[in-house]
Design a protein around this motif. Structure first.
Motif, PDB file in Angstrom:
ATOM      1  N   ASN A  87       0.829  -1.210   0.000  1.00 58.19           N
ATOM      2  CA  ASN A  87       0.000   0.000   0.000  1.00 58.19           C
ATOM      3  C   ASN A  87       0.862   1.259   0.000  1.00 58.19           C
ATOM      4  O   ASN A  87       0.560   2.247  -0.658  1.00 58.19           O
ATOM      5  CB  ASN A  87      -0.908   0.018   1.232  1.00 58.19           C
ATOM      6  N   ASN A 180      -9.371  -7.489   8.749  1.00 55.87           N
ATOM      7  CA  ASN A 180      -8.235  -8.170   8.100  1.00 55.87           C
ATOM      8  C   ASN A 180      -8.565  -9.649   7.879  1.00 55.87           C
ATOM      9  O   ASN A 180      -8.902 -10.358   8.824  1.00 55.87           O
ATOM     10  CB  ASN A 180      -6.977  -8.055   8.969  1.00 55.87           C
ATOM     11  N   ARG A 202       7.343 -17.056   6.127  1.00 56.92           N
ATOM     12  CA  ARG A 202       8.687 -16.844   6.681  1.00 56.92           C
ATOM     13  C   ARG A 202       9.028 -17.894   7.740  1.00 56.92           C
ATOM     14  O   ARG A 202      10.130 -18.422   7.765  1.00 56.92           O
ATOM     15  CB  ARG A 202       8.785 -15.438   7.271  1.00 56.92           C
ATOM     16  N   VAL A 216      10.453 -10.011  12.062  1.00 52.65           N
ATOM     17  CA  VAL A 216       9.053  -9.578  12.019  1.00 52.65           C
ATOM     18  C   VAL A 216       9.058  -8.050  12.010  1.00 52.65           C
ATOM     19  O   VAL A 216       9.860  -7.423  12.694  1.00 52.65           O
ATOM     20  CB  VAL A 216       8.264 -10.114  13.236  1.00 52.65           C
ATOM     21  N   ARG A 224      -4.649  -6.114  15.834  1.00 47.33           N
ATOM     22  CA  ARG A 224      -5.418  -6.392  14.615  1.00 47.33           C
ATOM     23  C   ARG A 224      -6.481  -7.448  14.905  1.00 47.33           C
ATOM     24  O   ARG A 224      -6.275  -8.354  15.718  1.00 47.33           O
ATOM     25  CB  ARG A 224      -4.510  -6.908  13.493  1.00 47.33           C
TER      26      ARG A 224
END
Ligand code: GFB
Length: 324
Positions: A87, A180, A202, A216, A224
């Protein structure tokens, strides 16, 4: 071609499984889940187009498609999407492509006689410091989170377009705002994906290589809310059948975790045994983004899949598809 259903009453979506339903974006995370759900419910007349078959950013092509196919219902799940890095890096793509897709599809759907359309947005439409949990009426009450304002502005325009067509033409266009999302068919790109698939990949690759640490992004402190895409698909069908209002509707799980808690959970599900290293040069984004989904609950819909179960399901899909 001039708004055939100007005063059409809202039809019952589930009463006719042979109705022609166009699911735009059927290969993505959301669209593929909606197709699975509709097929499981017995829908027999789904209209699907790959990106190569129909480029939704091209207005003339979209109009020809609607003129030829004349779908009765449209679920608009096609969008240019990505995580915080994508984004932030491709603002022009995020605003332009999304405005083009949604403007072309919503307008053509109205003009070629679609009975009902559902537009899907995102929780990033809300102000960065909205009250938590975020009610629907927090829209346009404050500045947006800068990392995704381009995408957010496009999605807000989509909500407003559905509202405008409802007001001017009495046309049944509704909007759902998912939190999300994650699940099968997600994008597992190392940089451009959302946090959950990024970490799953990952940790998996670190486990396979026997690495001792995994990086991270951010501080780990942002909160979230995550919803499994199969729950969203269920909610979308519910809304197509039961909701015909002017206001957009939040679709969340009601449960939030810190990014640190999420990372620990994904690590456990994947079975990585090394340590986490936090890269605080990467942006955190919005500090907290919990949606108030009580409106949808009041209408009779609630999600079913816990984050742990959803992660196990997603990892098993990832393992089966990792080579592709
Ligand atoms: O999932 P994510 O990219 O989306 O990032 P947003 C969520 C949080 O996870 C941020 C952190 O605080 C990230 O810094 N994070 C940690 C990571 N490690 C990673 C990683 O490896 N990859 C990613 N991507 N994040 C998006 C919006 O915001 O949410 C979109 O940009 C859309 O427009 C979407 O609304 C639902 O929740 O921050």
């Amino acid at each position: 071609m001039s708004g055939a259903n100007k005063n059409a009453a809202s039809p019952s979506f589930l009463s006719d499984k042979s109705a022609k339903v166009f699911v735009a974006g059927h290969r993505g995370l959301v669209g593929s889940a909606i197709v699975r759900k509709l097929q499981a419910l017995g829908f027999t007349n789904l209209v699907l187009r790959t990106h190569a078959e129909l480029d939704l950013t091209r207005q003339a092509d979209v109009e020809s498609f609607f003129a030829a196919e004349k779908p009765q219902f449209v679920i608009l799940a096609a969008a240019k999407v990505g995580g915080i890095h994508a984004n932030n890096t491709y603002p022009a793509d995020f605003i332009a492509v999304n405005l083009q897709i949604q403007t072309n599809v919503i307008d053509a759907a109205y003009r070629f006689g679609v009975k009902k359309l559902l537009f899907l947005g995102s929780s990033c439409i809300y102000p960065k410091f909205a009250p938590q949990p975020i009610p629907e009426n927090a829209l346009l009450t404050g500045p947006l989170e800068p990392t995704n304002e381009w995408y957010a502005i496009a999605k807000i325009a989509g909500i407003k377009m559905c509202q405008a067509y409802r007001i001017q033409y009495s046309w049944d266009a509704i909007s759902g705002m998912p939190t999300n999302l994650y699940g099968p068919h997600d994008n597992f790109h190392p940089e451009n994906s959302h946090v959950l698939p990024a970490l799953m990949r990952r940790f998996h690759e670190a486990k396979v290589k026997g690495a001792e640490e995994v990086v991270v992004w951010g501080t780990g402190s942002p909160l979230r809310e995550f919803l499994h895409v199969d729950d969203l698909a269920d909610g979308v069908v519910f809304m197509m059948d039961s909701y015909s209002g002017l206001e957009h509707v939040n679709v969340g799980s009601g449960k939030e975790v810190t990014i640190k808690e999420l990372a620990e959970l994904v690590k456990e599900v994947v079975g990585f045994e090394g340590r986490l290293v936090w890269d605080s040069t990467k942006p955190d984004g919005t500090p907290r983004k919990l949606m108030d989904s009580s409106k949808l609950a009041g209408l009779g819909w609630t999600p079913k899949i816990s984050l742990k179960d959803g992660l196990v399901d997603t990892y098993s899909w990832y393992l089966e598809n990792v080579k592709q």
